[in-house]
Design an enzyme around this catalytic site. Sequence first.
Site, short mmCIF file in Angstrom:
data_model
loop_
_atom_site.label_atom_id
_atom_site.label_comp_id
_atom_site.label_asym_id
_atom_site.label_seq_id
_atom_site.Cartn_x
_atom_site.Cartn_y
_atom_site.Cartn_z
N HIS A 141 0.85 -1.19 0.00
CA HIS A 141 0.00 0.00 0.00
C HIS A 141 0.88 1.24 0.00
CE1 HIS A 141 -3.25 2.75 0.85
NE2 HIS A 141 -2.62 3.19 1.92
N SER A 163 -1.21 10.85 -1.30
CA SER A 163 -1.68 11.19 -2.65
C SER A 163 -1.45 12.66 -2.95
CB SER A 163 -3.16 10.85 -2.79
OG SER A 163 -3.38 9.45 -2.65
N ASP A 180 -1.96 3.49 -4.57
CA ASP A 180 -2.75 2.66 -3.67
C ASP A 180 -2.21 1.23 -3.56
OD1 ASP A 180 -4.83 2.28 -1.82
OD2 ASP A 180 -6.02 1.27 -3.35
N GLU A 205 -5.96 8.82 -6.71
CA GLU A 205 -7.11 9.23 -5.90
C GLU A 205 -6.66 10.27 -4.87
OE1 GLU A 205 -9.80 9.46 -2.61
OE2 GLU A 205 -7.94 8.32 -2.43
N ARG A 248 19.05 13.70 15.16
CA ARG A 248 19.37 14.54 14.01
C ARG A 248 20.66 14.15 13.31
NH1 ARG A 248 17.85 20.75 15.77
NH2 ARG A 248 15.69 20.34 16.46
#
EC number: 2.7.11.-
Length: 320
Positions: A141, A163, A180, A205, A248
């Site tokens: 995903h 997205s 996706d 999307e 860091r």
Amino acid sequence: MPSISVRRLFDDNQYKLQLAWAAGNSGADNRIGVEADKPVLALVGHLNFIHPNQIQVVGLAESEYLNRLESGETGYQFGNLFDISMSLVIVANGLPVSPGLRDYCHKNDIPLLTSKLESPYLMDVLRIYLQRTLAASSVKHGVFLDVFEIGVLITGHSGLGKSELALELISRGHSLIADDAVELFRIGPETLEGRCSPMLRDFLEVRGLGILNIRHIFGETSIRPKKILQLIINLVEADDEYMKQLDRLSIRTETESILNVNVRSVTLPVAVGRNLAVLVEAAVRNYILQLRGKDSTREFLERHQTQLKENEQNHENRPD
């Protein structure tokens, strides 16, 4: 184990390899698949009676050998040739198909194809095709992008803006591969190739905007069919406390294992005011520098240590 039918192999390579059916059409659904103890490259080979290949290729030498067989021995030799693990026979080099071979394939539902191409080239193309088609696969995903010619997979929980980030990067000239559901295939021992399913290709999307056709909006160069996965960028939601605890000056190289392949990964905290598109581009540029042997953090630490030593020496040499 992954497998394909002879019919699909024929349809995918008919024009490229100049394939034509000669016999055994009823065996078009025979399966060609990877065996646990054999690599994909072993699926295709010249005529072999000792270790039959699933795809047996008849070239000049093999055709001459079969032609020299006496008619009384031919049936026996064909019986050895068509082992139960054999799925397909291809007669290459534009050679004529012997009646005995044609009849045997027809009677035993063994697909028999012909090609005008030379057998070594034919086998090379089929091996590459099978290696990609039968590769181990997984679905992740996220959003898969081409950023500065580097395959970048952006992952993270839903609602973090993957997205929207992808849309920003595409507007800056980078390309979308998959959104996706990213299909990943292990096409080599240490190589993963990312692709998009035909159903989702070209689409992105975005919440509030719905489904966008990226190819129509941004043009042909905004889409790539596939790319080698080289970098994973994982977005994580961060608050003030998380940002305070962040190391860091970390020099550790993070990796994520997918299909037993280690892929370089970077974690990017998502917080108000952070320009994620610029950060992703910077992460990719930094990755490219590291491929060339340049590590900015290590370089800074070395410079810092050198400065400390110089200050210490100057302090020791200073007269009281």
